[in-house]
Design a protein around this motif. Structure first.
Motif, PDB file in Angstrom:
ATOM      1  N   UNK A 116      82.034   2.892-102.249  1.00 13.06           N
ATOM      2  CA  UNK A 116      81.965   2.412-103.634  1.00 13.06           C
ATOM      3  C   UNK A 116      80.596   1.852-103.964  1.00 13.06           C
ATOM      4  N   UNK A 117      79.965   1.197-103.011  1.00 11.53           N
ATOM      5  CA  UNK A 117      78.603   0.709-103.236  1.00 11.53           C
ATOM      6  C   UNK A 117      77.666   1.883-103.533  1.00 11.53           C
ATOM      7  N   UNK A 158      76.998  -5.479-106.669  1.00 10.68           N
ATOM      8  CA  UNK A 158      77.694  -6.170-107.760  1.00 10.68           C
ATOM      9  C   UNK A 158      78.574  -5.214-108.562  1.00 10.68           C
ATOM     10  N   UNK A 159      78.076  -4.014-108.808  1.00  7.63           N
ATOM     11  CA  UNK A 159      78.873  -3.027-109.544  1.00  7.63           C
ATOM     12  C   UNK A 159      80.085  -2.607-108.718  1.00  7.63           C
ATOM     13  N   UNK A 160      79.890  -2.451-107.411  1.00  8.77           N
ATOM     14  CA  UNK A 160      81.003  -2.094-106.534  1.00  8.77           C
ATOM     15  C   UNK A 160      82.045  -3.206-106.529  1.00  8.77           C
ATOM     16  N   UNK A 161      81.593  -4.461-106.496  1.00  5.20           N
ATOM     17  CA  UNK A 161      82.512  -5.593-106.483  1.00  5.20           C
ATOM     18  C   UNK A 161      83.358  -5.608-107.747  1.00  5.20           C
ATOM     19  N   UNK A 162      82.744  -5.313-108.868  1.00  2.16           N
ATOM     20  CA  UNK A 162      83.485  -5.284-110.132  1.00  2.16           C
ATOM     21  C   UNK A 162      84.516  -4.156-110.118  1.00  2.16           C
ATOM     22  N   UNK A 163      84.107  -3.021-109.602  1.00  2.00           N
ATOM     23  CA  UNK A 163      85.016  -1.866-109.551  1.00  2.00           C
ATOM     24  C   UNK A 163      86.205  -2.134-108.628  1.00  2.00           C
ATOM     25  N   UNK A 164      85.960  -2.806-107.524  1.00  2.00           N
ATOM     26  CA  UNK A 164      87.003  -3.067-106.536  1.00  2.00           C
ATOM     27  C   UNK A 164      87.800  -4.329-106.821  1.00  2.00           C
ATOM     28  N   UNK A 165      87.349  -5.094-107.805  1.00  2.00           N
ATOM     29  CA  UNK A 165      88.023  -6.349-108.106  1.00  2.00           C
ATOM     30  C   UNK A 165      87.798  -7.397-107.041  1.00  2.00           C
ATOM     31  N   UNK A 166      86.605  -7.406-106.439  1.00  2.00           N
ATOM     32  CA  UNK A 166      86.263  -8.371-105.397  1.00  2.00           C
ATOM     33  C   UNK A 166      84.993  -9.116-105.793  1.00  2.00           C
ATOM     34  N   UNK A 172      79.907 -11.195-102.743  1.00  8.09           N
ATOM     35  CA  UNK A 172      79.740 -11.665-101.368  1.00  8.09           C
ATOM     36  C   UNK A 172      80.761 -11.020-100.442  1.00  8.09           C
ATOM     37  N   UNK A 173      81.979 -10.786-100.952  1.00  9.37           N
ATOM     38  CA  UNK A 173      83.014 -10.146-100.152  1.00  9.37           C
ATOM     39  C   UNK A 173      82.643  -8.710 -99.796  1.00  9.37           C
ATOM     40  N   UNK A 174      82.105  -7.990-100.772  1.00  8.40           N
ATOM     41  CA  UNK A 174      81.671  -6.608-100.513  1.00  8.40           C
ATOM     42  C   UNK A 174      80.497  -6.596 -99.541  1.00  8.40           C
ATOM     43  N   UNK A 175      79.577  -7.505 -99.729  1.00 10.92           N
ATOM     44  CA  UNK A 175      78.413  -7.584 -98.838  1.00 10.92           C
ATOM     45  C   UNK A 175      78.845  -7.875 -97.397  1.00 10.92           C
TER      46      UNK A 175
END
Length: 298
Positions: A13-14, A21-29, A32-35
């Motif tokens: 997703x990243x 940040x865009x991936x986090x929004x897409x995943x609903x996370x 920092x969690x995605x990182x």
């Protein structure tokens, strides 16, 4: 520690989103969690997947290789989940099935009652054709193909396989004698197909090869017609186990030239176009048929 699907999803997703940040929004996370998921993934693989700068993310060579694998895994999981979701639904509607008349009569028809009891809302429409049909022209959802498949845009699912044998009735053999050599077939009544010629190439080993080309004394377009003629004592024919197994077991047809017979196994596939609206009906039908084919046909 093994890689998780969440980590693979975060990584893909990243890349697709272009940023954490865009991936986090897409995943609903959270970002920092995605990182952290990316860092865990790299730690587990002991490679760097992404070069991070303040302005952009760039895949490393290892990242490109791993991304292709990750996408395949995620796609497979998504397809599996879709199939399970379809199974939870109650399949309903018309399903048009086409098969050669022998396969329809000897394999599909005996399974119809059980299938209808299990899936009463599926309306089966059964058609027989001894020629290869165009599914769109004939408004067919699933067709059963016997033998090697031609190159096709259709999806194919293997169902089973079936051996070919030269058979005759005990009555015919009593009246005309049992051939003990392939060459002796020239003195017998041979039952063959009108077309294609390849079906009149019997899998018999002789001095010049492993196929014996016959000149039929009596020809028919349908394997079921040839079966009935063989049962009636009209001659020898080369037929598949899926349509003659019960005849062999009950002694109505007897294999001849067994020692000279080359083991030829015909693959049997179901072919269809992928259609989401029909997916549940097709899956239910093919699962039911393939699970209930007798071991002798595999």
């Amino acid at each position: 520690m093994k890689t998780t699907l969440d980590e693979l999803q975060a990584f893909a997703t990243v890349i697709d989103s272009g940023s954490i940040s865009a991936a986090a929004e897409h995943l609903g996370q959270t970002a920092s969690g995605v990182s952290r998921a990316l860092s865990r993934l790299e730690d587990k693989l002991d490679v760097t997947l992404l070069q991070r700068t303040t302005r952009r993310l760039e895949l490393t060579e290892e990242g490109r290789v791993f991304l292709a694998q990750a996408r395949r895994i995620l796609t497979s999981v998504a397809e599996a989940e879709e199939q399970m979701a379809l199974r939870r639904q109650r399949p309903a509607g018309r399903l048009r099935v086409n098969a050669a008349s022998p396969f329809m009569l000897h394999v599909i028809v005996p399974l119809v009652a059980g299938f209808r009891a299990l899936y009463p809302e599926i309306e089966l429409e059964l058609h027989s054709s001894d020629q290869i049909i165009d599914l769109i022209e004939q408004r067919t959802d699933v067709a059963i193909r016997i033998g090697t498949l031609r190159d096709s845009t259709l999806h194919a699912r293997p169902l089973c396989s079936s051996r070919l044998r030269v058979l005759a009735s005990p009555d015919y053999l009593q009246r005309h004698g049992v051939p003990t050599t392939v060459e002796a077939l020239g003195g017998h009544s041979l039952l063959g197909f009108t077309q294609p010629d390849s079906l009149n190439q019997w899998p018999l080993r002789h001095a010049l090869g492993e196929r014996w080309s016959i000149n039929p004394s009596l020809s028919a377009s349908s394997g079921e017609t040839l079966r009935q003629l063989a049962l009636a004592g009209e001659g020898l024919s080369c037929l598949a186990d899926f349509m003659t197994l019960a005849d062999q077991q009950q002694g109505r047809l007897v294999q001849v030239l067994e020692a000279q017979t080359v083991e030829v196994v015909q693959p049997i596939h179901a072919v269809y176009y992928r259609n989401t609206a029909l997916a549940a009906r097709i899956t239910c039908f093919l699962d039911y048929v393939s699970e209930r084919l007798r071991p002798e046909r595999h």
